[in-house]
Design a protein around this motif. Structure first.
Motif, short mmCIF file in Angstrom:
data_model
loop_
_atom_site.label_atom_id
_atom_site.label_comp_id
_atom_site.label_asym_id
_atom_site.label_seq_id
_atom_site.Cartn_x
_atom_site.Cartn_y
_atom_site.Cartn_z
N TYR A 319 84.82 33.65 60.50
CA TYR A 319 85.35 34.98 60.88
C TYR A 319 85.45 35.94 59.70
O TYR A 319 86.50 36.47 59.39
CB TYR A 319 86.69 34.81 61.62
N THR A 320 84.33 36.17 59.09
CA THR A 320 84.28 37.10 57.97
C THR A 320 84.45 38.51 58.50
O THR A 320 84.12 38.77 59.67
CB THR A 320 82.92 37.01 57.27
N PRO A 321 84.93 39.43 57.68
CA PRO A 321 85.11 40.80 58.16
C PRO A 321 83.81 41.36 58.75
O PRO A 321 83.83 42.06 59.77
CB PRO A 321 85.53 41.56 56.91
N GLY A 322 82.69 41.02 58.16
CA GLY A 322 81.42 41.54 58.67
C GLY A 322 81.15 41.05 60.08
O GLY A 322 80.82 41.83 60.99
N TYR A 323 81.33 39.74 60.28
CA TYR A 323 81.09 39.13 61.59
C TYR A 323 82.05 39.73 62.62
O TYR A 323 81.66 40.13 63.72
CB TYR A 323 81.28 37.62 61.46
#
Ligand code: SF4
Lengths: 754, 215
Positions: A319-323
């Motif tokens: 759950y990276t900010p980009g994703y």
């Protein structure tokens, strides 16, 4: 001498002068102005002694303390009760206009028996004796036929004496089918069950939180205990507490928030995980809590010895900010900034449950949001979330079911709650209609409905009505005519909310255990009886072990005996609360297998909250390119108690004009569809099609349509029937894979110019 | 005579006549406005039965407040309710017809007496007796006159338009008064408030002027 025109003129002048010099015009002007200010046909309460009665409003689950002003025996005004826990003087417009229900035309005056077709509204007045005898006879036959488990009960709450009396009746009778109407309380309670291991309801210390992150909760739209939330919301303004609202529509809460994040609906849980990602990555979480009082943060072994990924690795891996930004539509920079701001506050509070929280929602979304509070160690302490134990004042001895009942109680519930599939869920009312419709013979053969209006409030209204039509006996305990009472065979009218006693235990969201007392403000209408009394009469009529389970002479006797020593305090102050209550410390707070807070639960499958993503909306995106989302408003009551005429008057013209409902869309979306402000259009969802007018609003995310809950009633209320559209008829339930609870946040839709 | 002279004559003759009509109009309308209009405006109503204030006030200890009392919460009870009277009037006392009516028609049937209240104000007016009597120490006469010493109830004159008693506007149709109790109009309240330097703001609303009485 000649009398001519001039003579008449001077006569006229003389009359004018004389009249002006007389008191006539001045006095008449004065009298007429008084007359116009005090139209003689305006009803004015009779003169009499003024008194105030403290009670509790039960028109919604909020349970606000109210103070009702009376002149002689007539109630004339309802106000919030000062000093009542939570709402402390405030109340919502529905509560304030409650007198229109008390004195309105929809109150049912005597027991009624259906004579025409089901739902046709043809009734015959019958006596209480006859009504009770008939119900007892019919349900008695079920027991004789070995079908005691097919008696169901739907009510709005599962604690307090009235719901407990129903449960007791069902147990003594032999049925496991007690059902509570769905709301976000279901999901919150399950969240606490899985993460805290406790059978409790959530308490939010909104008074002491100093940063509020709301995942679509309508803080000033009726979420939680509305009266209390209004107060807290104004206090936040004064204390400069920042509110961040993630919601696809610019609701009042969003408009007044410090920051509004227009988010793709249904992805709120993903946003929470994205925030957790940043908090963990940047080491912003409460290490003491996580290291010493939590389980499942690091990788762990399940009961079979298999190594499972912990919360930390799941969140940091994926759950990276980009994703998250790609799914939620929220800028990754904003996600990072928000995570830091949230973690930087000393008492950050994250809450969820969309709008008023009338739909339970996805369990993983709730767990993800709750995990944010846990990461900050903001559990069971000031400004945080606590697990509030259920009311413990009802200590009746267990009923003793006879053999028939004992055998019958072994049956599974008709709605599937508590089954091997949904072991943690207590009630799954939204699954009941499908279960009935798909069965040859309805698994519910007789149904009691009290303080609920499922034929209006449940999703996919058509399916609900179809299911109800298959139930051979429906007994409604409604005080006022509503859609469900219309489907009933027998109505045993309950007393209205200002006519009866009732204990009101800790409402949803309150962080201190308490109980309030609703009490009769005026003498009750003659033909109605307290639902508790009706049930006691029925039990008596049934005789045997059922009658034995109800040793009280009447509901009031039951209530007084149940409250015991608290009764004096209750009647004097209107409530009793544990003033010195403190939630348990972290070392004693959790009753999970690990005795710690659990970030991950085996109940959710090993991938836990992370593997499932957002719950999708029903419908084929090709056929239905848009998404319809329901919204809640303080001006509309979407619950079991319908709008009062006063409340409907407050609804804006761009929501309801005459009988026409409006649908809100973004001008860009509207433009693409060839629509214009005010045009008529056909709104279609997989559940049905309706005619609406289009309202352009920049407060809507593109690609979406919003309409309010609380309109489109069909029950015979001249002020409401046929006005607007019941959104529940357009949206079907979507079962959460883990809990089975309804997690629908909208439905795919199309909007075409009519 | 020239045409011009003829015209002048006509005008002067007509002038006297015109004056007469003017005076007739004036006098008739003055009489109508001052004498007939008040008669038409008010209907005369009788109270359900007569009441002797003087007699009762001799028998009680606390003057007017014995019957027109303040409740514990400070609100004013106004006209007595039946319950207050039954203590003495359970059975017919004395021989008057009014007493018989009271006991037989009201006490025995438990029906409240529909008294016509001379001082009843419109509902848009907020008036607190306790503020005037207890806080400001005013006596009843200042507003209600000598009704306490009366031996019988006067005819109730009801304004046909507003439904309120004539006593509010005052007996004098021109609105003049000689005593403080002659009128009970808004101006009379504010005149007293101004004269006595009463705080011109409402305790409840904090607003001044109209809001003192119209909340
Ligand atoms: S919020 Fe609910 S309980 Fe409170 S006043 Fe309104 S309707 Fe009543």
């Amino acid at each position: 001498m000649k009398i001519d025109r001039r003579s008449f003129l001077s006569l006229g002048i003389g009359v004018t002068a004389g009249t002006t010099l007389s008191p006539l015009p001045w006095k008449l002007t004065d009298d007429l102005s008084i007359w116009t200010q005090m139209w003689p046909w305006t009803p004015v309460p009779k003169d009499g002694e003024v008194s105030y009665v403290h009670s509790v409003c039960t028109l919604c689950p909020g349970g606000c303390g109210i103070s009702v002003r009376k002149v002689a025996d007539r109630a004339v005004k309802i106000e919030g009760m000062d000093g009542y826990p939570g709402n402390d003087g405030s109340a919502c417009p529905l509560g304030l206009s409650g007198l229109q229900l008390l004195y309105g035309p929809t109150a049912i005056q005597s027991p009624l028996k259906r004579v025409g077709e089901r739902g046709a509204g043809k009734w015959q007045k019958i006596s209480w004796e006859a009504a009770i005898a008939e119900v007892a006879e019919k349900i008695g036959r079920l027991r004789e036929d070995g079908k005691a488990h097919t008696l169901g009960c739907i009510t709005d709450s599962d604690c307090g004496t009235v719901p407990e009396l129903f449960k007791r009746f069902l147990t003594a009778f032999g049925s496991p089918n007690f059902m509570r109407t769905p709301s976000c309380a279901d999901t919150y309670e399950m969240t606490l069950k899985l993460m805290h291991g406790t059978d409790a309801s959530p308490g939010f210390d909104v008074e002491n939180a100093n940063f509020v992150l709301s995942f679509g909760s309508g803080i000033i739209e009726g979420w939680g205990t509305p009266g209390r939330m209004f107060r807290a919301h104004s206090a936040w303004k004064d204390k400069k507490v920042k509110v961040v609202q993630a919601e696809p529509r610019l609701s009042n809460t969003a408009a007044k928030a410090g920051q509004w994040l227009p988010i793709s609906p249904g992805t709120e849980g993903i946003l929470a995980l994205g925030l957790a990602h940043v908090i963990i990555k940047e080491n912003l979480y409460d290490k003491n809590f996580v290291d010493n009082y939590s389980f499942g943060f690091e990788d762990w072994k399940d009961s079979t010895g298999k190594v499972c990924k912990g919360f930390k690795s799941v969140v940091t891996d994926r759950y990276t900010p980009g994703y998250v930004s790609g799914i939620t539509g929220i800028d990754s920079g904003d996600i990072e900034a928000l995570a830091r701001e949230f973690a930087g506050a000393s008492s950050p509070l994250a809450i969820c449950g969309r709008g008023q929280g009338s739909v339970p929602g996805s369990i993983h979304e709730f767990m993800a949001v709750h995990a944010l509070n846990a990461l900050m160690g903001n559990l069971n302490r000031a400004g945080g979330v606590s697990a509030v134990q259920r009311a413990d004042y009802i200590t009746w001895p267990e009923p003793e079911p006879d053999r028939v009942a004992q055998n019958s109680l072994k049956n599974e519930r008709a709605d599937g709650a508590g089954s091997a599939r949904y072991p943690y869920t207590k009630s799954l009312l939204t699954r009941l209609p499908a279960a009935i419709n798909s069965a040859e013979e309805s698994p519910i053969q007789a149904l009691f409905v009290a303080n609920a209006n499922p034929c209006y409030t449940l999703p996919d209204t058509e399916q609900v009505r179809e299911a109800f039509a298959k139930i051979p006996l429906i007994v409604s305990f409604a005080a006022h005519m509503n859609e469900t009472a219309e489907m009933a065979d027998i109505i045993l009218p309950d007393l209205g909310h200002l006519e009866r006693y009732e204990d009101v235990p800790t409402p949803f969201g309150m962080n201190t255990p308490m109980v309030g007392l609703a009490r009769p403000v005026v003498s009750p209408r003659k033909g109605a009886r307290h639902v508790g009394d009706a049930l006691l009469l029925l039990a008596k009529q049934m005789g045997g072990s059922i009658a034995k389970a109800f040793p009280w002479t009447g509901y009031e006797d039951c209530l007084k005996k149940t409250m015991g020593k608290s009764w004096t305090g209750l009647t004097e102050n209107g409530f009793v609360a544990k003033a010195d209550y403190k939630p348990a410390g972290w070392d004693a707070a959790f009753a999970t297998p690990s005795k710690k807070f659990q970030f991950m639960s085996e109940a959710c499958g090993h991938e836990g909250k992370t593997g499932l993503g957002a719950v999708a909306a029903e419908g084929d995106p090709k056929a239905y390119p848009l998404v319809l989302i329901p919204y809640d408003s303080m001006r509309l009551s979407g619950g079991a108690v319908a709008n009062t005429p006063f409340l409907t008057k407050t609804v804006a013209d761009t929501v309801l004009t005459g009988k026409e409902a409006w649908a809100e869309v973004n001008p860009k979306t509207g433009g693409k569809l060839g629509l214009a402000e005010g045009v008529h259009a056909t709104l279609t969802t997989p559940k049905g099609s309706v005619r609406v007018r289009v309202h352009f609003s920049n407060g809507m995310m593109p690609g979406m349509i919003a309409m309010p809950r609380g309109l489109g009633h069909t029950a015979p209320d001249a002020y409401l029937a046929g006005k607007g559209i019941n959104l529940n008829a357009l949206v079907g339930p979507v079962a959460d894979p883990t809990s089975g609870l309804d997690a629908a946040w909208g439905i795919r839709a199309n909007l075409v110019i009519a | 005579m020239s045409a011009l002279e003829e015209k002048t004559k006509e005008v002067s003759e007509g002038g006297g006549f015109t004056m007469l009509f003017f005076i007739i109009g004036l006098v008739v309308s003055l009489i109508f406005g001052w004498v007939v209009f008040p008669e038409l405006l008010y209907s005369q109503k009788k109270q359900p039965f007569d009441f002797n204030h003087a007699l009762h006030s001799e028998l009680v200890d606390e003057g007017c407040e014995s019957c027109h009392f303040f409740r514990e919460d400070g609100s004013y009870a106004g006209v007595p309710q039946l319950a207050q009277c039954v203590g003495c009037h359970e059975d017919v006392q004395g021989e008057t017809e009014d007493e018989a009516i009271f006991v037989n028609e009201y006490v025995k049937t438990g029906q409240e007496v529909p008294w016509l209240v001379y001082s009843r104000q419109p509902d848009c007016v907020f008036f607190s007796h306790v503020a005037h009597v207890k806080t400001a120490g005013m006596d009843c006469q200042t507003c209600h006159g000598d009704i306490g010493q009366s031996t019988s109830l006067k005819v109730y004159e009801e304004n046909r338009i507003t439904g309120y008693s004539r006593d509010i506007w005052g007996k004098n149709i021109a609105g003049f008064k000689t005593h403080t109790w002659d009128r009970m109009k808004m101006d009379d309240c504010s005149e007293c408030h101004v004269n006595l330097g009463v705080k011109q703001a409402s305790v409840q609303t904090g607003k001044g002027a109209c809001f003192v009485c119209h909340k």
